[in-house]
Design a protein around this motif. Structure first.
Motif, PDB file in Angstrom:
ATOM      1  N   GLU A  38     -13.361 -47.835  18.129  1.00  0.00           N
ATOM      2  CA  GLU A  38     -13.672 -46.919  17.042  1.00  0.00           C
ATOM      3  C   GLU A  38     -14.177 -47.633  15.797  1.00  0.00           C
ATOM      4  OE1 GLU A  38     -10.479 -45.034  19.627  1.00  0.00           O
ATOM      5  OE2 GLU A  38     -10.906 -47.019  18.786  1.00  0.00           O
ATOM      6  N   LEU A  39     -13.496 -48.699  15.387  1.00  0.00           N
ATOM      7  CA  LEU A  39     -13.903 -49.405  14.177  1.00  0.00           C
ATOM      8  C   LEU A  39     -15.295 -50.011  14.358  1.00  0.00           C
ATOM      9  CD1 LEU A  39     -13.321 -50.416  11.356  1.00  0.00           C
ATOM     10  CD2 LEU A  39     -12.147 -52.403  12.354  1.00  0.00           C
ATOM     11  N   GLY A  40     -15.552 -50.579  15.516  1.00  0.00           N
ATOM     12  CA  GLY A  40     -16.860 -51.164  15.782  1.00  0.00           C
ATOM     13  C   GLY A  40     -17.970 -50.135  15.668  1.00  0.00           C
ATOM     14  N   GLN A  41     -17.738 -48.932  16.213  1.00  0.00           N
ATOM     15  CA  GLN A  41     -18.763 -47.883  16.135  1.00  0.00           C
ATOM     16  C   GLN A  41     -18.980 -47.424  14.701  1.00  0.00           C
ATOM     17  OE1 GLN A  41     -18.392 -44.648  18.908  1.00  0.00           O
ATOM     18  NE2 GLN A  41     -18.335 -45.991  20.698  1.00  0.00           N
ATOM     19  N   SER A  42     -17.912 -47.435  13.906  1.00  0.00           N
ATOM     20  CA  SER A  42     -18.039 -46.957  12.522  1.00  0.00           C
ATOM     21  C   SER A  42     -18.825 -47.925  11.647  1.00  0.00           C
ATOM     22  CB  SER A  42     -16.649 -46.738  11.905  1.00  0.00           C
ATOM     23  OG  SER A  42     -16.006 -47.971  11.625  1.00  0.00           O
ATOM     24  N   ARG A  43     -19.197 -49.095  12.169  1.00  0.00           N
ATOM     25  CA  ARG A  43     -19.968 -50.076  11.403  1.00  0.00           C
ATOM     26  C   ARG A  43     -21.469 -49.973  11.664  1.00  0.00           C
ATOM     27  NH1 ARG A  43     -15.983 -55.250  12.554  1.00  0.00           N
ATOM     28  NH2 ARG A  43     -14.652 -55.008  10.725  1.00  0.00           N
ATOM     29  N   TYR A  44     -21.856 -49.131  12.604  1.00  0.00           N
ATOM     30  CA  TYR A  44     -23.269 -49.015  12.943  1.00  0.00           C
ATOM     31  C   TYR A  44     -23.957 -47.975  12.047  1.00  0.00           C
ATOM     32  CZ  TYR A  44     -23.035 -51.920  17.127  1.00  0.00           C
ATOM     33  OH  TYR A  44     -22.917 -52.969  17.986  1.00  0.00           O
ATOM     34  N   GLY A  45     -25.282 -48.095  11.958  1.00  0.00           N
ATOM     35  CA  GLY A  45     -26.036 -47.138  11.166  1.00  0.00           C
ATOM     36  C   GLY A  45     -25.775 -47.282   9.674  1.00  0.00           C
ATOM     37  N   ARG A  46     -25.983 -46.201   8.938  1.00  0.00           N
ATOM     38  CA  ARG A  46     -25.753 -46.231   7.493  1.00  0.00           C
ATOM     39  C   ARG A  46     -24.782 -45.128   7.098  1.00  0.00           C
ATOM     40  NH1 ARG A  46     -29.452 -42.655   4.687  1.00  0.00           N
ATOM     41  NH2 ARG A  46     -31.002 -41.724   6.071  1.00  0.00           N
ATOM     42  N   PRO A  47     -23.977 -45.350   6.063  1.00  0.00           N
ATOM     43  CA  PRO A  47     -22.948 -44.376   5.688  1.00  0.00           C
ATOM     44  C   PRO A  47     -23.558 -43.086   5.149  1.00  0.00           C
ATOM     45  CG  PRO A  47     -23.094 -46.132   4.060  1.00  0.00           C
ATOM     46  CD  PRO A  47     -23.967 -46.543   5.198  1.00  0.00           C
ATOM     47  N   ILE A  48     -22.917 -41.978   5.474  1.00  0.00           N
ATOM     48  CA  ILE A  48     -23.367 -40.649   5.047  1.00  0.00           C
ATOM     49  C   ILE A  48     -22.161 -39.895   4.482  1.00  0.00           C
ATOM     50  CG2 ILE A  48     -24.296 -38.424   5.838  1.00  0.00           C
ATOM     51  CD1 ILE A  48     -26.357 -40.645   5.837  1.00  0.00           C
ATOM     52  N   SER A  49     -22.341 -39.248   3.334  1.00  0.00           N
ATOM     53  CA  SER A  49     -21.253 -38.451   2.761  1.00  0.00           C
ATOM     54  C   SER A  49     -21.063 -37.183   3.587  1.00  0.00           C
ATOM     55  CB  SER A  49     -21.571 -38.068   1.313  1.00  0.00           C
ATOM     56  OG  SER A  49     -22.685 -37.187   1.269  1.00  0.00           O
ATOM     57  N   LYS A  50     -19.880 -36.612   3.498  1.00  0.00           N
ATOM     58  CA  LYS A  50     -19.586 -35.410   4.283  1.00  0.00           C
ATOM     59  C   LYS A  50     -20.490 -34.254   3.894  1.00  0.00           C
ATOM     60  CE  LYS A  50     -15.700 -32.690   6.016  1.00  0.00           C
ATOM     61  NZ  LYS A  50     -14.223 -32.442   5.931  1.00  0.00           N
ATOM     62  N   SER A  51     -20.850 -34.183   2.626  1.00  0.00           N
ATOM     63  CA  SER A  51     -21.713 -33.094   2.161  1.00  0.00           C
ATOM     64  C   SER A  51     -23.143 -33.231   2.679  1.00  0.00           C
ATOM     65  CB  SER A  51     -21.723 -33.041   0.632  1.00  0.00           C
ATOM     66  OG  SER A  51     -22.240 -34.254   0.095  1.00  0.00           O
ATOM     67  N   ALA A  52     -23.517 -34.453   3.105  1.00  0.00           N
ATOM     68  CA  ALA A  52     -24.876 -34.698   3.586  1.00  0.00           C
ATOM     69  C   ALA A  52     -24.952 -34.797   5.108  1.00  0.00           C
ATOM     70  CB  ALA A  52     -25.419 -35.983   2.960  1.00  0.00           C
ATOM     71  N   LEU A  53     -23.878 -34.400   5.797  1.00  0.00           N
ATOM     72  CA  LEU A  53     -23.869 -34.490   7.253  1.00  0.00           C
ATOM     73  C   LEU A  53     -25.051 -33.768   7.862  1.00  0.00           C
ATOM     74  CD1 LEU A  53     -20.139 -34.021   8.342  1.00  0.00           C
ATOM     75  CD2 LEU A  53     -21.620 -35.979   8.826  1.00  0.00           C
ATOM     76  N   ARG A  54     -25.614 -34.378   8.908  1.00  0.00           N
ATOM     77  CA  ARG A  54     -26.741 -33.808   9.629  1.00  0.00           C
ATOM     78  C   ARG A  54     -26.455 -33.907  11.120  1.00  0.00           C
ATOM     79  NH1 ARG A  54     -32.157 -37.008   8.879  1.00  0.00           N
ATOM     80  NH2 ARG A  54     -31.292 -38.193  10.630  1.00  0.00           N
ATOM     81  N   ALA A  55     -26.913 -32.943  11.872  1.00  0.00           N
ATOM     82  CA  ALA A  55     -26.711 -32.962  13.319  1.00  0.00           C
ATOM     83  C   ALA A  55     -27.157 -34.303  13.892  1.00  0.00           C
ATOM     84  CB  ALA A  55     -27.486 -31.829  13.970  1.00  0.00           C
TER      85      ALA A  55
END
Length: 322
Positions: free
Chosen positions: A244-261
């Motif tokens: 889980e922690l490893g996957q959470s390091r990929y891509g770029r961070p997104i705020s909950k209000s800006a969530l996109r499918a």
């Protein structure tokens, strides 16, 4: 003559640069095999017996043990040169009577990840059990257990690790003020909506075919939450680790209000001060209720589902990979 000399010097300089680049590239690769006969690199109790019967043995022999509750592990001291992502392989001989559920454990920064292998098959071959985040200088990072409910002897012959990449760090902010993609993000023409559609369809298909939940497992019939997200994003050229922690390091961070499918979402179900315990794919809002939805492997239901995100405790963040 002077022009020829200048050209020659330029060619030599270019070759030197190329050689340096090649050397750097080679130095980034890493592979090591540890056999049960390697002194100082392998340890096992007297419950493990030696044998040289069978085909495809790595080296001269291997060890085997009958199933036993709380049986001592066979330990392999593989050298891990740097913190990073490593592919782990296990080898056993082709011989009758081996176990159908032999547990293989890999030490990671987040605990021992266990995978069961069927040693009745693929004897004499290197069998890849997965990719794992592993730490430098970890003592005996790979182990084989004979504490199993499977039938037959468990064999401990040899293991191998191959470096996949160094640890990915959280996405950096580039000079334009936007997040630069991490190494985990691959160039793709797909959109977040494509990822969401794939996640929904895969969740439904896995559920229909009877795929069940099992922590830390990634097979065609048993999988964890990280296995599901790993399989979804693999369709878009993105290779994720199995934690889980490893996957959470990929891509770029997104705020909950800006969530996109298509965004990867992760949770700390035991409190925000604790570790990340769950991941899934955000697939947008339900058109009827307006609720945020997530496709994921769910331990409560025991299979893959697309459900309302509000029922998962401890929302901790999201990453955009596509």
């Amino acid at each position: 003559m002077r022009r020829i000399a200048v050209v020659c010097m330029a060619v030599l300089a270019a070759f030197a640069v190329f050689a340096t680049v090649r050397q750097d590239a080679v130095s980034e690769t890493y592979s090591q095999v540890v056999d049960n006969s390697d002194k100082g690199r392998f340890a096992a109790s007297k419950s493990w017996k030696k044998s040289d019967s069978g085909k495809g043995i790595n080296g001269d022999d291997y060890l085997f043990a009958a199933p036993a509750k709380k049986g001592a592990h066979a330990l392999f001291e593989v050298a891990i040169p740097n913190n990073g992502l490593y592919a782990v392989y296990v080898r056993w001989p082709e011989v009758r009577g081996l176990n159908d559920r032999a547990p293989v454990g890999v030490e990671t920064p987040y605990g021992t990840k266990w995978t069961e292998v069927d040693q009745r098959k693929d004897g004499g071959k290197w069998v890849r059990i997965g990719e794992f985040e592993m730490r430098k200088d970890e003592k005996f990072p790979i182990r084989i257990s004979h504490d199993t409910k499977g039938k037959g002897n468990v064999a401990a012959d040899a293991v191998k690790v191959e470096k996949v990449s160094s640890y990915e760090q959280p996405a950096a902010i580039n000079s334009t003020g936007s997040a630069a993609p991490s190494e985990g993000t691959r160039t793709t023409s797909a959109t977040g909506a494509d990822v969401a559609r794939k996640a929904i369809s895969m969740a439904a298909a896995f559920k229909k075919s009877g795929v069940k939940y099992r922590w830390g497992t990634c097979t065609s019939t048993l999988m964890s939450c990280t296995c599901f997200t790993k399989k979804v994003y693999a369709n878009f050229g993105i290779t994720l680790p199995m934690d889980e922690l490893g996957q959470s390091r990929y891509g770029r961070p997104i705020s909950k209000s800006a969530l996109r499918a298509g965004d990867l979402v992760y949770f700390k179900e035991n409190g925000l001060s604790g570790p990340i315990t769950h991941v899934g794919v955000y697939v947008g809002r339900n058109s009827s209720t307006g609720q945020q939805m997530i496709s994921h492997m769910n331990s409560y239901w025991g299979t893959t589902v697309t459900s309302e995100m509000r029922y998962i405790r401890g929302y901790a963040g999201a990453r955009r990979l596509v």
